[in-house]
Design an enzyme around this catalytic site. Structure first.
Site, PDB file in Angstrom:
ATOM      1  N   ASP A 188       6.768  45.683  41.669  1.00  0.00           N
ATOM      2  CA  ASP A 188       7.262  46.470  42.799  1.00  0.00           C
ATOM      3  C   ASP A 188       7.857  47.763  42.241  1.00  0.00           C
ATOM      4  OD1 ASP A 188       9.606  45.673  41.636  1.00  0.00           O
ATOM      5  OD2 ASP A 188      10.325  44.525  43.345  1.00  0.00           O
ATOM      6  N   GLY A 237      10.895  48.886  42.533  1.00  0.00           N
ATOM      7  CA  GLY A 237      12.323  48.831  42.236  1.00  0.00           C
ATOM      8  C   GLY A 237      13.166  49.190  43.446  1.00  0.00           C
ATOM      9  N   GLY A 238      12.548  49.850  44.414  1.00  0.00           N
ATOM     10  CA  GLY A 238      13.284  50.316  45.589  1.00  0.00           C
ATOM     11  C   GLY A 238      14.009  49.188  46.319  1.00  0.00           C
ATOM     12  N   ASP A 278       9.516  53.358  47.805  1.00  0.00           N
ATOM     13  CA  ASP A 278       9.752  53.507  49.242  1.00  0.00           C
ATOM     14  C   ASP A 278      11.216  53.231  49.530  1.00  0.00           C
ATOM     15  OD1 ASP A 278       9.596  50.796  48.541  1.00  0.00           O
ATOM     16  OD2 ASP A 278       9.082  50.204  50.580  1.00  0.00           O
ATOM     17  N   GLN A 315       6.195  51.847  56.080  1.00  0.00           N
ATOM     18  CA  GLN A 315       7.521  51.463  56.579  1.00  0.00           C
ATOM     19  C   GLN A 315       7.559  51.712  58.089  1.00  0.00           C
ATOM     20  OE1 GLN A 315      10.030  49.867  55.306  1.00  0.00           O
ATOM     21  NE2 GLN A 315       9.454  49.739  53.139  1.00  0.00           N
ATOM     22  N   GLY A 365       9.346  46.373  54.300  1.00  0.00           N
ATOM     23  CA  GLY A 365      10.411  46.326  55.304  1.00  0.00           C
ATOM     24  C   GLY A 365      10.210  45.244  56.343  1.00  0.00           C
ATOM     25  N   ASP A 410       3.730  37.818  48.508  1.00  0.00           N
ATOM     26  CA  ASP A 410       4.598  37.322  47.455  1.00  0.00           C
ATOM     27  C   ASP A 410       5.831  36.786  48.152  1.00  0.00           C
ATOM     28  OD1 ASP A 410       5.665  40.162  48.024  1.00  0.00           O
ATOM     29  OD2 ASP A 410       7.237  39.267  46.818  1.00  0.00           O
ATOM     30  N   CYS A 422      -1.556  14.973  46.870  1.00  0.00           N
ATOM     31  CA  CYS A 422      -1.303  16.276  46.236  1.00  0.00           C
ATOM     32  C   CYS A 422      -1.672  16.168  44.759  1.00  0.00           C
ATOM     33  CB  CYS A 422       0.170  16.678  46.392  1.00  0.00           C
ATOM     34  SG  CYS A 422       0.588  18.195  45.502  1.00  0.00           S
ATOM     35  N   CYS A 460      -0.699  18.126  42.313  1.00  0.00           N
ATOM     36  CA  CYS A 460       0.215  18.817  41.400  1.00  0.00           C
ATOM     37  C   CYS A 460       0.786  17.855  40.365  1.00  0.00           C
ATOM     38  CB  CYS A 460       1.335  19.500  42.196  1.00  0.00           C
ATOM     39  SG  CYS A 460       2.752  18.438  42.504  1.00  0.00           S
ATOM     40  N   CYS A 494       3.440  15.317  41.787  1.00  0.00           N
ATOM     41  CA  CYS A 494       2.944  14.252  42.664  1.00  0.00           C
ATOM     42  C   CYS A 494       2.033  13.266  41.933  1.00  0.00           C
ATOM     43  CB  CYS A 494       2.224  14.846  43.871  1.00  0.00           C
ATOM     44  SG  CYS A 494       3.365  15.726  44.964  1.00  0.00           S
ATOM     45  N   HIS A 528       5.446  21.642  42.345  1.00  0.00           N
ATOM     46  CA  HIS A 528       4.816  21.175  43.589  1.00  0.00           C
ATOM     47  C   HIS A 528       4.740  22.316  44.611  1.00  0.00           C
ATOM     48  CE1 HIS A 528       3.869  18.898  47.194  1.00  0.00           C
ATOM     49  NE2 HIS A 528       4.827  19.605  47.755  1.00  0.00           N
TER      50      HIS A 528
END
Ligand SMILES: [Zn+2]
Length: 401
Positions: free
Chosen positions: A93, A95-96, A147, A214, A241, A291, A329, A331, A334, A360
């Protein structure tokens, strides 16, 4: 120049898309979830484990890495990929967001942001150009423009002025990238020292630059921001935002207001989202990348994601439960451990407990995106989305802060 983003399929009943984004460190099949490695580490999980979970890309937070360990250290190791030993794609990103949410703000001006960091209070300044320079030094594959992320709620006038400044900052980021792409080519031909050589390797990386839309919760501002950012022609577009405390309907509306103005042949990234149903709703609204800290953050307080909603493994109901967190699952948690044992680990504050739930939860998010990609290809995404959202809501979901 070949296109970085390829659209492979589109859903007929929603705006969902199946795509493929090529970066300098590999391909990302979209829709994609990006695990968050705030300080150069996805909390509690090693890069080897991330690869085993089929994570395609990770996110690094520029602000955190800039404050600690600092750019000189990361440059010394040859960039972020080498420093953290992850050879896949990395998105950073600008940093904003963290400057506005974590640091003690000194001043926002047209030129940039002056702040005192939250670690030792040292003063620093980040401008659009410096944000580009830092991400160039980190060597990330996807770079975000600087931004201003306004809080919720936000006055109309402030949101309007701020979105316009974000456009001017985006233009400066684009300009810096253009100028320094040219300069780096000539530098690369004559490295004079080891550091120069590393710097020139970093600067000739094929970094993709994404612009950020934004406009807070105002439909016309979102539209105007999308149009202005698209006009500048980025490699991809993010909706920023959102998920800053606004009601879910407003979050959806912010994306719906901007999406029609984003070009179909570029990736779209909804930043900082969200719960599993929110991801599916966003995919249905034409978003490709996400993310979110939820899978790792909630794991640390004992909460696991499941198709029928979240489970709080601290609850007494799990004391004698021999089942895995979720039936079928695949993973590592599990496959080998019971809810009862993981509950014990969490109650006893054993590190393994939060690690198992983290694995998981990441698997849950990554596997959900994998399933979504198949559903879009088959043309069944919309039914899948509706069924998933309905089932997920059968259980009381945790409050998402
Ligand atoms: Zn599992």
């Amino acid at each position: 120049m070949p296109e970085n983003f390829e659209l492979l399929a589109a859903d007929l009943h929603s705006k969902a898309r199946r795509g493929r984004l090529s970066t300098a460190h590999g391909v990302i099949e979209t829709p994609a979830f990006i695990p968050v490695g705030t300080q150069g580490s996805v909390k509690g999980v090693s890069p080897r484990e991330l690869r085993e979970l089929d994570a395609q890309i990770i996110l690094g937070n520029t602000y955190h890495l800039f404050v600690r360990p600092g750019l000189d250290v990361i440059k010394h190791f040859g960039g972020l990929h080498k420093f953290v030993n992850w050879d896949g794609p990395i998105l950073t990103d600008s940093g904003g967001y963290q400057i506005f949410s974590l640091a003690k703000l000194r001043k926002i001006t047209e030129n940039g942001v002056e702040f005192q960091n939250h670690v030792d209070g040292a003063r620093a300044f980040i401008s659009p150009e410096i944000a580009m320079e830092i991400q160039r030094a980190l060597g990330s594959d996807i770079v975000m423009a600087l931004d201003e992320c306004v809080p919720y709620p936000c006055e109309y006038d402030y949101a309007a002025q701020s979105a316009e400044m974000t456009t001017r900052w985006a233009k400066r980021c684009k300009q810096w990238t253009k100028e320094n792409a040219e300069r780096s080519t000539s530098n690369a031909q004559r490295p004079t020292s080891e550091t120069d050589s590393i710097n020139s390797q970093l600067s000739t990386l094929n970094q993709l630059l994404f612009g950020i839309v934004q406009g807070a919760t105002f439909e016309n501002l979102r539209k105007a921001s999308a149009q202005q950012i698209v006009e500048l022609d980025f490699d991809g577009y993010a909706i920023g935002g959102v998920s800053v405390g606004e009601p879910e309907e407003e979050m959806m509306r912010a994306v719906e207001s901007a999406e029609p103005f984003l070009p179909g042949d570029k990736p779209r990234y909804a930043m900082g989202l969200g719960t599993p149903p929110q991801l599916l709703e966003m995919i249905g609204r034409g978003m490709d990348m996400f993310d979110c800290v939820l899978p790792t953050r909630l794991a640390r307080n004992g909460t696991a994601f499941a198709a029928a909603g979240t489970l709080n493994l601290k609850n007494a109901e799990f004391i004698l439960d021999k089942n895995p967190i979720e039936e079928n699952c695949a993973c590592p948690a599990c496959r080998e451990f019971s809810r009862g044992y993981i509950r014990h680990l969490i109650k006893a504050e054993e590190i393994l407990g939060l690690r198992l739930i983290t694995l998981h939860n990441l698997h849950f998010y990554l596997n959900l995106m994998n399933g979504v990609r198949t559903e879009i290809e088959r043309g069944t995404f919309d039914q899948f989305r509706k069924a998933f959202v309905a089932e997920y809501k059968t259980r009381d979901a945790v409050t998402v802060e």
